[in-house]
Design an enzyme around this catalytic site. Structure first.
Site, PDB file in Angstrom:
ATOM      1  N   GLY A  46      38.113  39.576  39.476  1.00  0.00           N
ATOM      2  CA  GLY A  46      36.861  39.692  40.224  1.00  0.00           C
ATOM      3  C   GLY A  46      36.108  38.391  40.041  1.00  0.00           C
ATOM      4  O   GLY A  46      36.666  37.318  40.229  1.00  0.00           O
ATOM      5  N   CYS A  78      43.077  37.662  35.487  1.00  0.00           N
ATOM      6  CA  CYS A  78      42.290  36.709  36.278  1.00  0.00           C
ATOM      7  C   CYS A  78      40.867  36.568  35.704  1.00  0.00           C
ATOM      8  O   CYS A  78      40.703  36.032  34.630  1.00  0.00           O
ATOM      9  CB  CYS A  78      42.318  37.111  37.743  1.00  0.00           C
ATOM     10  SG  CYS A  78      42.043  35.715  38.819  1.00  0.00           S
ATOM     11  N   HIS A 173      47.595  38.731  39.390  1.00  0.00           N
ATOM     12  CA  HIS A 173      47.172  40.124  39.596  1.00  0.00           C
ATOM     13  C   HIS A 173      48.353  41.094  39.713  1.00  0.00           C
ATOM     14  O   HIS A 173      48.707  41.493  40.826  1.00  0.00           O
ATOM     15  CB  HIS A 173      46.376  40.219  40.905  1.00  0.00           C
ATOM     16  CG  HIS A 173      45.026  39.591  40.860  1.00  0.00           C
ATOM     17  ND1 HIS A 173      43.880  40.310  40.606  1.00  0.00           N
ATOM     18  CD2 HIS A 173      44.633  38.317  41.044  1.00  0.00           C
ATOM     19  CE1 HIS A 173      42.839  39.508  40.639  1.00  0.00           C
ATOM     20  NE2 HIS A 173      43.265  38.287  40.902  1.00  0.00           N
ATOM     21  N   GLU A 175      48.337  44.154  39.365  1.00  0.00           N
ATOM     22  CA  GLU A 175      47.876  45.428  39.960  1.00  0.00           C
ATOM     23  C   GLU A 175      47.904  45.379  41.491  1.00  0.00           C
ATOM     24  O   GLU A 175      47.767  46.400  42.142  1.00  0.00           O
ATOM     25  CB  GLU A 175      46.476  45.789  39.446  1.00  0.00           C
ATOM     26  CG  GLU A 175      45.301  45.054  40.072  1.00  0.00           C
ATOM     27  CD  GLU A 175      45.167  43.589  39.627  1.00  0.00           C
ATOM     28  OE1 GLU A 175      46.028  43.092  38.877  1.00  0.00           O
ATOM     29  OE2 GLU A 175      44.190  42.956  40.063  1.00  0.00           O
TER      30      GLU A 175
HETATM   31  N1  GLN Z   1      37.458  32.732  40.397  1.00  0.00           N
HETATM   32  C1  GLN Z   1      37.111  33.909  39.657  1.00  0.00           C
HETATM   33  C2  GLN Z   1      36.274  33.550  38.436  1.00  0.00           C
HETATM   34  O1  GLN Z   1      36.156  32.407  38.101  1.00  0.00           O
HETATM   35  C3  GLN Z   1      38.349  34.668  39.236  1.00  0.00           C
HETATM   36  C4  GLN Z   1      39.100  35.131  40.466  1.00  0.00           C
HETATM   37  C5  GLN Z   1      39.833  36.425  40.311  1.00  0.00           C
HETATM   38  O2  GLN Z   1      39.615  37.181  39.369  1.00  0.00           O
HETATM   39  N2  GLN Z   1      40.686  36.710  41.251  1.00  0.00           N
HETATM   40  O3  GLN Z   1      35.742  34.405  37.803  1.00  0.00           O
END
Ligand code: GLN
Length: 194
Positions: A46, A78, A173, A175
């Protein structure tokens, strides 16, 4: 087996669905007291700044640190990987427990999202099928501290998955695929202590 998925922002539903599809009792975690009833936690992808800020407001940061200290498995995908890292090169609210230096949005604007097949021996267990990894404005690991095991790298050597004791992080990811091998690997770390 009850697993929590931090459900403040981002791709938490997909993790919950993946776990339920594996017959795991998965719950969406929004309150500190819910952490007591779970045996492991996933921090989803996220926006790490948002997840960190809301987690701070809800009083979740310290209880997650305690979970980690108790040896319960915690996996960050992520943005979740950013939240677990000790060093992300900028100031933002973090759980900050894993000895890795992480670079946010590390692949740059031109290739901010991509998919690739990775060979990840730790989760493949001799299975020749590679793992299809989906990267979305992903971070990568610039350097790892002592005791951190690198699990996956891109062809150019970039580290995209690692483990340190009960902590697991992936830039990509799992998931968002139908491949449950990474989730299985995480669940196994609940029972197998190394
Ligand atoms: N770019 C997001 C961040 O820096 C991470 C992206 C993702 O979780 N898909 O928090």
């Amino acid at each position: 087996m009850k697993i929590g998925v931090l459900a403040l922002q981002g791709a938490f539903r997909e993790h919950v669905e993946m776990l339920r599809g594996m017959n795991v009792d998965a719950i969406e975690v929004r309150l500190p007291e819910q952490l007591i009833e779970v045996e492991g936690l996933i921090i989803p992808g996220g926006e790490s700044t948002t997840i960190g800020k809301i987690a701070t407001q809800y009083g979740l940061i310290e209880p997650i640190r305690e979970m980690v200290a108790q040896g319960k498995p915690v996996w960050g995908t992520c943005a979740g990987m950013i939240v677990l890292a000790k060093d992300v090169g900028m100031r933002q609210p973090l759980v900050g427990v894993m000895d890795v230096t992480v670079k946010r949005n590390a692949f740059g604007r031109q290739v901010d999202s991509f998919e690739t097949d990775l060979n990840i021996p730790a989760i493949q267990n001799g299975d020749p099928a590679p793992f299809h990894a989906i990267f979305i404005r992903a971070p990568f690991i610039e350097s790892v501290g002592e005791g951190v095991q690198v699990l996956a790298q891109l062809e150019n050597g970039t580290i995209v998955a690692a483990r340190q004791g009960n902590l697991l992080v992936t830039s990509f990811h799992p998931e968002l695929t139908r491949d449950a091998r990474f989730h299985e690997f995480f669940l196994k770390s609940l029972t197998v202590k190394e």
